[in-house]
Design an enzyme around this catalytic site. Structure first.
Site, mmCIF file in Angstrom:
data_model
loop_
_atom_site.group_PDB
_atom_site.id
_atom_site.type_symbol
_atom_site.label_atom_id
_atom_site.label_comp_id
_atom_site.label_asym_id
_atom_site.label_seq_id
_atom_site.Cartn_x
_atom_site.Cartn_y
_atom_site.Cartn_z
ATOM 1 N N ASP A 75 4.981 -10.154 3.869
ATOM 2 C CA ASP A 75 4.207 -11.261 4.427
ATOM 3 C C ASP A 75 2.712 -11.012 4.331
ATOM 4 O O ASP A 75 2.242 -9.889 4.107
ATOM 5 C CB ASP A 75 4.605 -11.518 5.879
ATOM 6 N N GLU A 129 5.355 -8.400 9.237
ATOM 7 C CA GLU A 129 4.597 -7.269 9.772
ATOM 8 C C GLU A 129 3.316 -7.720 10.437
ATOM 9 O O GLU A 129 2.809 -7.042 11.338
ATOM 10 C CB GLU A 129 4.287 -6.273 8.646
#
Length: 357
Positions: A75, A129
């Site tokens: 991400d 994350e």
């Protein structure tokens, strides 16, 4: 969509970085990139591949005496007019170039191109994350399939500008509250202004002397700062409450309990409410794979000033460190970029470490 992660792209960590950057994957929108990564890994005969949510895990099972982890998150933070990628000379610009698709490209490149590493390797390509821990792919795996995380050593491919950043700081957030007594602003002497009382909290922060400590040869500097303040009732009312949000970054020789004791010592006499805490991680440089990795890098490690998922491995007794090509100072910036030469150098380092003698 047609998978852009072709064999030609997978063979080159620079092309692979750009291909990953050009798959939009803002946190909680990782399905497309996870689909592409999973499709590639399921076609690799020397890997066993599993998926949990939008986290993809692949591993070798070669009977080696030790297992290492290479982990990179899929991400990014929200786009900021920096998508798709662009090239300017030796620099690749775009959201996620530094944090951390260039590092994630290392793991995917090695997973596909290195069938016989000297250790067994578990590769993680994980979701979320950049946001709250409850969404973090490694956290979700730890709850559902903790055996996936078992290893002797782990490398988080976070941006470190090509050097080893060992361990990480712990982090704690707390609310320090001052109180007073409401009154009409025209007759303020009948009340006690809680916002004015916050001056003492801010004074203690301004004069705070950050502790420095060396652990396993790595220097860590602590820090304590106000990151938010909230107070006030109305434009004609003396406020009776003010809240100062404090962020404390502490060295990994303290655990959260010790960090909280210190925080409360600093703000003795005030109401303190801890709202969030995450333990740090010691450098863990004594593990044999860590020593061999440091030899491959050829440069002394430094302490990680920040929190990363190395702490999740440390909590399981697995030493871990951070290593990646991106510049951490560029993470989350509109002009985020990575140097092509850093990508190539780092890929060569990891290959030197993992390739059989």
């Amino acid at each position: 969509m047609e998978n852009p992660l072709t064999p030609e792209v997978l063979a080159d960590p620079v092309q692979l970085t750009r291909a990953l950057v050009d798959i939009e994957s803002v946190s909680l929108n990782e399905k497309a990139i996870a689909d592409c990564v999973e499709e590639v890994l399921r076609g690799v005969p020397h890997l066993t591949t599993h998926r949990h949510g939008n986290t993809v895990m692949a591993r070798t099972d070669l009977g080696r005496s030790q297992r290492v982890v290479l982990a990179g998150h899929l991400d990014t933070v929200p786009l900021n007019n920096n998508f798709p990628s662009t090239m300017r000379g030796d620099l690749m610009y775009g959201c996620g170039t530094s944090d951390m698709k260039s590092g994630t490209a290392y793991a995917l490149h090695l997973a596909v191109t290195l069938p016989d590493p000297r250790y067994d390797v578990t590769y993680f390509f994980y979701e979320a994350e950049e946001i709250e821990s409850r969404y973090n792919g490694l956290n979700l795996v730890a709850q559902a399939f903790p055996e996936w995380l078992e290893a002797d050593f782990a490398v988080l491919l976070e941006p470190t500008y090509g050097i080893v950043e060992a361990g990480c700081q712990g982090t704690m957030r707390a609310i320090v509250t001052t109180t007073g007594e409401r009154a009409h602003a025209a007759r303020s002497w009948h009340g006690v202004n809680a916002i004015h009382a916050a001056g003492e909290v801010l004074r203690r922060l301004q004069t705070y002397e950050a502790r420095r400590v060396t652990i396993e040869g790595c220097d860590f500097r602590e820090g304590m700062n106000a990151v938010g303040i909230n107070g006030g009732v109305a434009g004609n009312v003396i406020p009776d409450r003010c809240e100062i949000e404090v962020n404390y970054r502490y060295a990994p020789d303290r655990d959260p309990a010790a960090a909280e004791v210190h925080l409360r010592e600093v703000f003795a006499g005030f109401e303190v409410t801890v709202t969030d805490a995450a333990a740090g991680a010691a450098p863990g440089l004594d593990a044999a794979p860590a020593r061999e990795f440091l030899a491959a890098v050829g440069a002394a490690p430094i302490g990680k000033l920040g929190w990363t998922d190395v702490a999740r491995f440390a909590a399981m007794g697995i030493p871990a460190l951070n290593f990646g090509p991106g510049d951490p100072n560029l993470a989350h910036h509109k002009d985020e970029h990575v140097e092509i030469s850093k990508i190539r150098d780092g890929a060569a380092t990891l290959h030197r470490w993992l390739a059989p003698a």
